[in-house]
Design an enzyme around this catalytic site. Sequence first.
Site, short mmCIF file in Angstrom:
data_model
loop_
_atom_site.label_atom_id
_atom_site.label_comp_id
_atom_site.label_asym_id
_atom_site.label_seq_id
_atom_site.Cartn_x
_atom_site.Cartn_y
_atom_site.Cartn_z
N GLN A 102 0.85 -1.19 0.00
CA GLN A 102 0.00 0.00 0.00
C GLN A 102 0.88 1.24 0.00
OE1 GLN A 102 -3.41 -0.75 3.10
NE2 GLN A 102 -1.72 -2.10 3.55
N HIS A 120 -1.55 1.45 -4.21
CA HIS A 120 -1.94 2.85 -4.06
C HIS A 120 -1.10 3.81 -4.89
CE1 HIS A 120 -4.03 1.78 0.05
NE2 HIS A 120 -4.70 1.38 -1.00
P1 OAD Z 1 -1.51 2.90 9.00
O1 OAD Z 1 -0.88 4.14 9.50
O2 OAD Z 1 -2.98 2.81 9.01
O3 OAD Z 1 -0.98 1.67 9.87
C1 OAD Z 1 0.40 1.51 10.12
C2 OAD Z 1 0.58 0.26 10.97
O4 OAD Z 1 1.97 0.04 11.11
C3 OAD Z 1 -0.01 0.38 12.39
O5 OAD Z 1 -0.84 -0.74 12.65
C4 OAD Z 1 1.24 0.35 13.30
O6 OAD Z 1 1.00 -0.35 14.51
C5 OAD Z 1 2.23 -0.38 12.43
N1 OAD Z 1 3.65 -0.04 12.70
C6 OAD Z 1 4.18 1.12 13.14
N2 OAD Z 1 5.52 1.03 13.18
C7 OAD Z 1 5.85 -0.21 12.74
C8 OAD Z 1 7.07 -0.90 12.52
N3 OAD Z 1 8.25 -0.32 12.76
N4 OAD Z 1 7.03 -2.17 12.05
C9 OAD Z 1 5.84 -2.76 11.77
N5 OAD Z 1 4.64 -2.16 11.96
C10 OAD Z 1 4.65 -0.90 12.43
O7 OAD Z 1 -0.89 2.62 7.56
P2 OAD Z 1 -1.46 1.68 6.40
O8 OAD Z 1 -2.11 0.48 6.98
O9 OAD Z 1 -0.37 1.50 5.43
O10 OAD Z 1 -3.79 5.23 1.72
O11 OAD Z 1 -2.55 2.62 5.79
C11 OAD Z 1 -3.27 2.18 4.67
C12 OAD Z 1 -3.58 3.32 3.77
O12 OAD Z 1 -4.23 4.35 4.50
C13 OAD Z 1 -2.36 4.02 3.18
O13 OAD Z 1 -1.87 3.37 2.04
C14 OAD Z 1 -2.91 5.37 2.86
C15 OAD Z 1 -3.67 5.63 4.12
O14 OAD Z 1 -4.70 6.55 4.04
C16 OAD Z 1 -3.97 6.22 0.88
O15 OAD Z 1 -3.40 7.28 0.98
C17 OAD Z 1 -4.90 5.86 -0.22
#
Ligand code: OAD
Length: 248
Positions: A102, A120
């Site tokens: 993503q 994305h």
């Molecule tokens: P999120 O910010 O929603 O989630 C990030 C996740 O990474 C959280 O569950 C954290 O606990 C975890 N995290 C943080 N640090 C970490 C680390 N060092 N190692 C492993 N995990 C860690 O981000 P996404 O799930 O990527 O879309 O968000 C999905 C989409 O929402 C993005 O692609 C973006 C956003 O709006 C668009 O812009 C269309």
Amino acid sequence: MSNKTLEDLVQKLKDAQNVSVLTGAGVSAESGIKTFRDPDGLWAKFNPQELASIDGFMSNPELVWEWYMNRVDIVNNSTPNDGHFALSKLQSIIKDFSIITQNVDGLHQKAGSVDVIELHGSIVKNKCFDCGKKYDGDIDTSEKKIPRCKSCNGLIRPDVVWFGEMLPANAIRKAQQEAEKSDVFFSIGTSAEVFPAADLPHIAKQNGAFLVEINPNNTVLSKFADLKVADTSANALPTIVEELKKVI
Ligand code: OAD
């Protein structure tokens, strides 16, 4: 959540025909790129409707462009971390291994991963807001004036998926196919809240995959995982690679 172990995972990986990973912003956190939904994430400070939607761009294109150019600078100055490199290593060890992301930062590719499925889009690519044609002109991130399309003179926008927009059809179709045939499926560094990407781990599991979540925090997906690794991706993934190398 089940009580499977790292040993079980390594055994599954050893026997697997097809392995897929879905990554999210957490995978790049240790490269200095902010996530979205963590307490210090982008959506805690910025309004996605204003900065990451068609309506937002139409009402204030300069603001959106400037925000993205700032993020492009951050991405251009960042390097892959041990998690990205470990995934690239896994791809070279496991024959049929797909990386579905993503993320728009291109760090998997910088770490050597190939055929990355970008759900994305990519923040370093651009296209015309009006006619959709790809824009290949140079971009000066410090320039406030938005470039114009060479074909139709429309405003140029980043080639990323905004809220309310469809995902690139090929990318999501390929991702669904990979999820369906996975023997092991990883969900790494994603809150698993944004659809349709968030469907992929469920598609994999329904089709028999061993589901692994790597995330220091719990998510809506955690209870479905066969193995939850409550650690960061840059810590957990190199360990998995090392353990796998011992048995192959
Ligand atoms: P999120 O910010 O929603 O989630 C990030 C996740 O990474 C959280 O569950 C954290 O606990 C975890 N995290 C943080 N640090 C970490 C680390 N060092 N190692 C492993 N995990 C860690 O981000 P996404 O799930 O990527 O879309 O968000 C999905 C989409 O929402 C993005 O692609 C973006 C956003 O709006 C668009 O812009 C269309």
